[in-house]
Scaffold this active site. Structure first.
Site, PDB file in Angstrom:
ATOM      1  N   SER A 110       0.816  -1.210   0.000  1.00 54.31           N
ATOM      2  CA  SER A 110       0.000   0.000   0.000  1.00 54.31           C
ATOM      3  C   SER A 110       0.855   1.266   0.000  1.00 54.31           C
ATOM      4  O   SER A 110       0.545   2.221  -0.721  1.00 54.31           O
ATOM      5  CB  SER A 110      -0.952  -0.007   1.198  1.00 54.31           C
ATOM      6  OG  SER A 110      -0.236  -0.103   2.413  1.00 54.31           O
ATOM      7  N   ARG A 135       7.035  -8.107  -6.861  1.00 62.25           N
ATOM      8  CA  ARG A 135       7.524  -9.480  -6.835  1.00 62.25           C
ATOM      9  C   ARG A 135       6.799 -10.386  -7.830  1.00 62.25           C
ATOM     10  O   ARG A 135       7.419 -11.225  -8.493  1.00 62.25           O
ATOM     11  CB  ARG A 135       7.357 -10.042  -5.413  1.00 62.25           C
ATOM     12  CG  ARG A 135       7.913 -11.448  -5.236  1.00 62.25           C
ATOM     13  CD  ARG A 135       7.547 -11.991  -3.862  1.00 62.25           C
ATOM     14  NE  ARG A 135       8.034 -11.142  -2.797  1.00 62.25           N
ATOM     15  CZ  ARG A 135       9.233 -11.258  -2.246  1.00 62.25           C
ATOM     16  NH1 ARG A 135      10.067 -12.197  -2.664  1.00 62.25           N
ATOM     17  NH2 ARG A 135       9.613 -10.462  -1.277  1.00 62.25           N
ATOM     18  N   GLY A 153       6.635  10.053   8.339  1.00 62.26           N
ATOM     19  CA  GLY A 153       5.251  10.519   8.323  1.00 62.26           C
ATOM     20  C   GLY A 153       5.054  11.783   9.109  1.00 62.26           C
ATOM     21  O   GLY A 153       6.000  12.540   9.294  1.00 62.26           O
ATOM     22  N   LYS A 180       7.333   4.150  17.725  1.00 63.26           N
ATOM     23  CA  LYS A 180       5.910   4.537  17.677  1.00 63.26           C
ATOM     24  C   LYS A 180       5.046   3.369  17.209  1.00 63.26           C
ATOM     25  O   LYS A 180       3.878   3.265  17.600  1.00 63.26           O
ATOM     26  CB  LYS A 180       5.713   5.790  16.828  1.00 63.26           C
ATOM     27  CG  LYS A 180       6.097   5.670  15.352  1.00 63.26           C
ATOM     28  CD  LYS A 180       4.946   5.242  14.474  1.00 63.26           C
ATOM     29  CE  LYS A 180       5.395   5.084  13.032  1.00 63.26           C
ATOM     30  NZ  LYS A 180       4.320   4.578  12.149  1.00 63.26           N
ATOM     31  N   ASP A 194       3.828  11.586  13.839  1.00 63.16           N
ATOM     32  CA  ASP A 194       3.779  10.188  13.403  1.00 63.16           C
ATOM     33  C   ASP A 194       3.302   9.286  14.532  1.00 63.16           C
ATOM     34  O   ASP A 194       2.551   8.333  14.317  1.00 63.16           O
ATOM     35  CB  ASP A 194       5.158   9.756  12.918  1.00 63.16           C
ATOM     36  CG  ASP A 194       5.095   8.596  11.939  1.00 63.16           C
ATOM     37  OD1 ASP A 194       3.985   8.197  11.553  1.00 63.16           O
ATOM     38  OD2 ASP A 194       6.161   8.079  11.554  1.00 63.16           O
ATOM     39  N   SER A 203      -4.470   2.798  11.155  1.00 62.97           N
ATOM     40  CA  SER A 203      -3.243   2.262  11.749  1.00 62.97           C
ATOM     41  C   SER A 203      -3.345   0.756  11.932  1.00 62.97           C
ATOM     42  O   SER A 203      -4.142   0.256  12.726  1.00 62.97           O
ATOM     43  CB  SER A 203      -2.980   2.926  13.109  1.00 62.97           C
ATOM     44  OG  SER A 203      -1.920   2.279  13.782  1.00 62.97           O
TER      45      SER A 203
END
Length: 279
Positions: A17, A38, A143, A198, A252, A262
């Site tokens: 993604s 791949r 991020g 994080k 982030d 998330s």
């Protein structure tokens, strides 16, 4: 100042993604993208339908700028910037097909928020040691920025960290577009370590949510975790000008701990509700 009209040649390594989101962002500018995936079936599907069959299928791939391929060596050879967007657990396996000569005179950019399994070293450290890449030629994309919101063209911000700010700025300029703004900093290792930590903290936040601990508990958990990140980075990589309130650190952390997109938070939430990690 006259705008640079030279077409940048970029290799994006990975078919997930975030790799798909990066291809979309980069395609907004004057670039040629060699996109390595791949599976041959995925490459054929993208060439036929202009979408990734497995991730962010709403994104239309601009095949005038993007060349999907399974030939990793050729993709890297024909690029001046190489962006690594493969999960940390698989990056060693992928890079086994390359050697130091393949990375010579190129800017290597990691978007990987994890460490090399077993060896417990940063991705940038692995690249520098095993492919003889100078630290001046390495950058990291940080991020807060979820690929799902890139697909929807939500306004987003990226920080590019690098020991050489000229190279970092070159990468940053290629990621600037209508809905993404960028900045550069020199804290290469600090940004990488903060991103790893994080992710762990977001899993714990998800567990707390799954156990129904509530917002009060989670706010204390996140704020105390920020102090832990500060102590860790101060010991590992002391840096006077580091601002942990900046988006590459605190931003982030917050988006990974609280966002519906998330995956780390979602994993923790499921564990907290009683599911096994395997399930």
């Amino acid at each position: 100042m006259q705008k640079n009209t030279t077409q940048a040649k970029i290799a994006v390594i990975g078919g997930g993604s975030w790799a798909t989101a990066l291809v979309k962002i980069l395609s907004e500018n004057n670039v040629k993208i060699n996109w390595w995936l791949r599976n041959r079936e995925d490459v054929d599907y993208i060439r036929l339908h202009q979408t990734n069959p497995n991730y962010l299928s709403d994104i239309q791939i601009n095949l005038k700028k993007v060349k999907p391929t399974t030939d990793l060596k050729k993709a890297v050879e024909d690029s001046s910037i190489v962006i690594l967007a493969v999960p940390a657990a698989f990056i060693k396996e992928v890079l086994l097909k390359l050697n130091p000569a393949d990375f010579k005179d190129k800017i290597i950019v990691s978007t990987i928020k994890g460490m090399i399994p077993e060896e417990n070293i940063l991705v940038t450290e692995y690249v520098a040691e095993n492919f003889k890449v100078s630290s001046q030629s390495i950058a990291v994309i940080a991020g807060p920025c979820h690929s799902e919101e890139i697909a929807m063209e939500k306004r987003s911000y990226l920080t590019i960290a690098g020991n050489d700010l000229i190279n970092a700025r070159e990468v940053a300029d290629l990621l600037n577009c209508r809905y993404v703004k960028t900045s550069v900093i020199k804290d290469l290792s600090g940004v990488e370590y903060a991103a790893i930590m994080k992710n762990i903290i977001a899993i714990s936040c998800g567990i707390a949510r799954g156990l129904n601990y509530g917002d009060n508990f989670q706010s204390v958990l996140v704020s105390n975790s920020m102090h832990e990140i500060k102590r860790f980075l101060s010991d590992m990589h002391p840096m006077k000008e580091r601002d942990l309130n900046a988006s590459a650190y605190l931003g982030d952390l917050l988006v990974t701990c609280y966002s519906q997109f998330s995956r780390n938070r979602t994993l923790g939430n499921m564990v907290g509700r009683g599911y096994s990690v395997k399930s």
